[in-house]
Design a protein around this motif. Structure first.
Motif, mmCIF file in Angstrom:
data_model
loop_
_atom_site.group_PDB
_atom_site.id
_atom_site.type_symbol
_atom_site.label_atom_id
_atom_site.label_comp_id
_atom_site.label_asym_id
_atom_site.label_seq_id
_atom_site.Cartn_x
_atom_site.Cartn_y
_atom_site.Cartn_z
ATOM 1 N N LEU A 14 0.651 22.674 2.330
ATOM 2 C CA LEU A 14 -1.143 23.331 2.092
ATOM 3 C C LEU A 14 -0.126 24.798 2.218
ATOM 4 O O LEU A 14 -0.725 25.520 1.012
ATOM 5 C CB LEU A 14 -1.246 23.273 4.037
ATOM 6 N N GLY A 15 1.176 25.005 1.755
ATOM 7 C CA GLY A 15 1.674 26.018 1.745
ATOM 8 C C GLY A 15 1.482 26.295 -0.093
ATOM 9 O O GLY A 15 1.387 27.034 -0.685
ATOM 10 N N LEU A 16 2.181 25.274 -0.478
ATOM 11 C CA LEU A 16 1.931 25.611 -1.826
ATOM 12 C C LEU A 16 0.802 25.511 -2.338
ATOM 13 O O LEU A 16 0.565 25.828 -3.311
ATOM 14 C CB LEU A 16 2.753 24.047 -2.362
ATOM 15 N N GLU A 17 -0.211 25.183 -1.789
ATOM 16 C CA GLU A 17 -1.483 24.851 -2.445
ATOM 17 C C GLU A 17 -2.382 26.127 -2.387
ATOM 18 O O GLU A 17 -2.621 26.983 -3.096
ATOM 19 C CB GLU A 17 -1.930 24.251 -1.659
ATOM 20 N N TYR A 18 -2.121 27.143 -1.013
ATOM 21 C CA TYR A 18 -2.132 28.284 -0.823
ATOM 22 C C TYR A 18 -1.657 29.517 -2.390
ATOM 23 O O TYR A 18 -1.946 30.856 -2.173
ATOM 24 C CB TYR A 18 -2.541 28.843 0.909
ATOM 25 N N ALA A 19 -0.555 29.580 -1.709
ATOM 26 C CA ALA A 19 0.458 30.514 -3.469
ATOM 27 C C ALA A 19 -0.338 29.699 -4.870
ATOM 28 O O ALA A 19 -0.115 31.209 -4.867
ATOM 29 C CB ALA A 19 1.893 29.382 -3.617
ATOM 30 N N LYS A 20 -0.326 28.632 -4.343
ATOM 31 C CA LYS A 20 -1.475 28.783 -5.889
ATOM 32 C C LYS A 20 -2.260 29.434 -6.522
ATOM 33 O O LYS A 20 -2.743 29.593 -6.785
ATOM 34 C CB LYS A 20 -1.409 27.188 -6.197
ATOM 35 N N ALA A 21 -3.304 29.309 -4.917
ATOM 36 C CA ALA A 21 -4.617 29.860 -5.009
ATOM 37 C C ALA A 21 -4.492 31.185 -5.166
ATOM 38 O O ALA A 21 -5.692 32.122 -5.403
ATOM 39 C CB ALA A 21 -5.114 29.606 -4.182
ATOM 40 N N GLY A 22 -2.926 32.355 -4.920
ATOM 41 C CA GLY A 22 -2.622 33.166 -4.726
ATOM 42 C C GLY A 22 -2.932 33.744 -3.419
ATOM 43 O O GLY A 22 -2.317 35.551 -2.824
ATOM 44 N N GLU A 23 -2.969 32.462 -2.538
ATOM 45 C CA GLU A 23 -3.057 33.278 -1.680
ATOM 46 C C GLU A 23 -1.799 33.047 0.149
ATOM 47 O O GLU A 23 -1.476 32.834 0.356
ATOM 48 C CB GLU A 23 -4.252 32.862 -0.110
ATOM 49 N N HIS A 24 -0.512 34.894 -0.916
ATOM 50 C CA HIS A 24 0.286 34.222 -0.663
ATOM 51 C C HIS A 24 0.670 34.490 0.950
ATOM 52 O O HIS A 24 1.548 33.493 1.972
ATOM 53 C CB HIS A 24 1.492 35.283 -1.081
ATOM 54 N N ALA A 25 0.681 35.561 2.006
ATOM 55 C CA ALA A 25 0.389 35.216 3.090
ATOM 56 C C ALA A 25 -0.224 34.271 3.672
ATOM 57 O O ALA A 25 0.547 33.351 4.867
ATOM 58 C CB ALA A 25 -0.375 36.818 3.357
ATOM 59 N N ARG A 26 -1.210 33.692 3.168
ATOM 60 C CA ARG A 26 -1.883 32.565 3.863
ATOM 61 C C ARG A 26 -0.574 31.394 3.466
ATOM 62 O O ARG A 26 -0.309 30.359 4.536
ATOM 63 C CB ARG A 26 -3.005 31.925 3.642
ATOM 64 N N ALA A 27 0.074 31.678 2.485
ATOM 65 C CA ALA A 27 0.946 30.267 2.027
ATOM 66 C C ALA A 27 2.359 29.908 3.376
ATOM 67 O O ALA A 27 2.898 29.393 3.822
ATOM 68 C CB ALA A 27 0.867 30.610 0.593
ATOM 69 N N ALA A 28 2.015 31.965 3.543
ATOM 70 C CA ALA A 28 3.835 31.639 4.185
ATOM 71 C C ALA A 28 3.570 30.840 5.376
ATOM 72 O O ALA A 28 4.612 30.557 6.518
ATOM 73 C CB ALA A 28 4.695 32.612 4.193
ATOM 74 N N GLN A 29 2.193 31.452 6.371
ATOM 75 C CA GLN A 29 2.156 31.354 7.501
ATOM 76 C C GLN A 29 2.464 29.710 7.511
ATOM 77 O O GLN A 29 3.057 29.241 8.428
ATOM 78 C CB GLN A 29 0.696 30.784 7.997
ATOM 79 N N TYR A 30 1.661 28.959 6.715
ATOM 80 C CA TYR A 30 1.964 26.820 6.657
ATOM 81 C C TYR A 30 3.239 26.997 6.120
ATOM 82 O O TYR A 30 4.146 25.690 6.757
ATOM 83 C CB TYR A 30 1.172 26.209 5.626
ATOM 84 N N LEU A 31 3.960 27.501 5.480
ATOM 85 C CA LEU A 31 5.849 26.947 5.029
ATOM 86 C C LEU A 31 6.752 27.557 6.069
ATOM 87 O O LEU A 31 7.367 27.148 6.954
ATOM 88 C CB LEU A 31 5.940 27.919 4.226
ATOM 89 N N ARG A 32 6.464 29.095 6.925
ATOM 90 C CA ARG A 32 6.936 29.225 8.265
ATOM 91 C C ARG A 32 6.608 27.770 9.215
ATOM 92 O O ARG A 32 7.688 26.927 10.331
ATOM 93 C CB ARG A 32 6.376 30.219 9.071
ATOM 94 N N ASP A 33 5.550 27.239 9.317
ATOM 95 C CA ASP A 33 5.443 26.077 10.316
ATOM 96 C C ASP A 33 6.235 25.785 9.952
ATOM 97 O O ASP A 33 6.788 23.534 10.407
ATOM 98 C CB ASP A 33 3.762 25.311 10.298
ATOM 99 N N ALA A 34 6.073 24.673 8.627
ATOM 100 C CA ALA A 34 7.201 24.078 8.001
ATOM 101 C C ALA A 34 8.504 24.393 7.828
ATOM 102 O O ALA A 34 8.680 23.108 8.869
ATOM 103 C CB ALA A 34 6.601 23.881 6.104
ATOM 104 N N VAL A 35 9.005 25.026 8.445
ATOM 105 C CA VAL A 35 10.494 24.988 8.439
ATOM 106 C C VAL A 35 10.708 25.221 9.562
ATOM 107 O O VAL A 35 11.643 24.717 10.233
ATOM 108 C CB VAL A 35 11.292 26.338 7.662
ATOM 109 N N GLU A 36 9.939 26.154 10.705
ATOM 110 C CA GLU A 36 9.706 25.315 11.970
ATOM 111 C C GLU A 36 9.839 23.766 12.800
ATOM 112 O O GLU A 36 10.404 23.363 13.236
ATOM 113 C CB GLU A 36 8.335 26.390 12.696
ATOM 114 N N ARG A 37 8.940 22.765 11.568
ATOM 115 C CA ARG A 37 9.177 21.434 12.167
ATOM 116 C C ARG A 37 10.716 20.662 11.336
ATOM 117 O O ARG A 37 10.396 19.875 11.903
ATOM 118 C CB ARG A 37 7.649 20.920 11.392
ATOM 119 N N ASP A 38 10.853 21.350 10.888
ATOM 120 C CA ASP A 38 12.226 21.006 9.879
ATOM 121 C C ASP A 38 13.010 21.767 9.120
ATOM 122 O O ASP A 38 12.559 22.085 8.440
ATOM 123 C CB ASP A 38 12.090 20.090 8.805
ATOM 124 N N PRO A 39 13.682 22.199 10.217
ATOM 125 C CA PRO A 39 14.750 23.792 9.945
ATOM 126 C C PRO A 39 15.189 23.789 8.929
ATOM 127 O O PRO A 39 16.321 24.077 8.356
ATOM 128 C CB PRO A 39 15.247 23.788 10.854
#
Length: 111
Positions: free
Chosen positions: A22-47
């Motif tokens: 999801l983070g990658l898809e939002y980044a592709k769409a240019g929604e970097h703040a939203r992308a960062a939210q999902y990417l933070r979730d990803a690293v919280e789940r798998d550091p």
């Protein structure tokens, strides 16, 4: 694609990979703040998810959050090193150095 992935949130398939995707898809769409939210979730789940750390650093930088991007790269480098992911470690080191070089030093005027 985003809506299909979002439908999986909260299901048995919800995890670091889904959040990363999801983070990658939002980044592709240019929604970097939203992308960062999902990417933070990803690293919280798998550091140790080095690809997610790298994407997080990139999205934060694109969102204008350079200090947070530097932190993400530093943490990502540590994760990559711990995991033995030398390629990701090298890439994030390069991105971090570029970002540090582009940022003015505290108290210095870049004229």
């Amino acid at each position: 694609m985003i809506s299909s992935l979002e439908k999986l949130l909260g299901t048995a398939r919800d995890g670091a990979l889904l959040r990363y995707s999801l983070g990658l898809e939002y980044a592709k769409a240019g929604e970097h703040a939203r992308a960062a939210q999902y990417l933070r979730d990803a690293v919280e789940r798998d550091p140790l998810y080095s690809a997610a750390w790298k994407a997080l650093g990139r999205s934060l930088n694109e969102a204008g959050l350079q200090a947070e991007a530097l932190d993400a790269y530093k943490r990502g480098i540590a994760a990559a090193r711990a995991k033995g992911d030398r390629q990701a470690e090298k890439e994030m080191t390069v991105f971090m150095k570029r970002l540090e070089k582009a940022a003015p030093a505290p108290g210095k005027d870049r004229r």
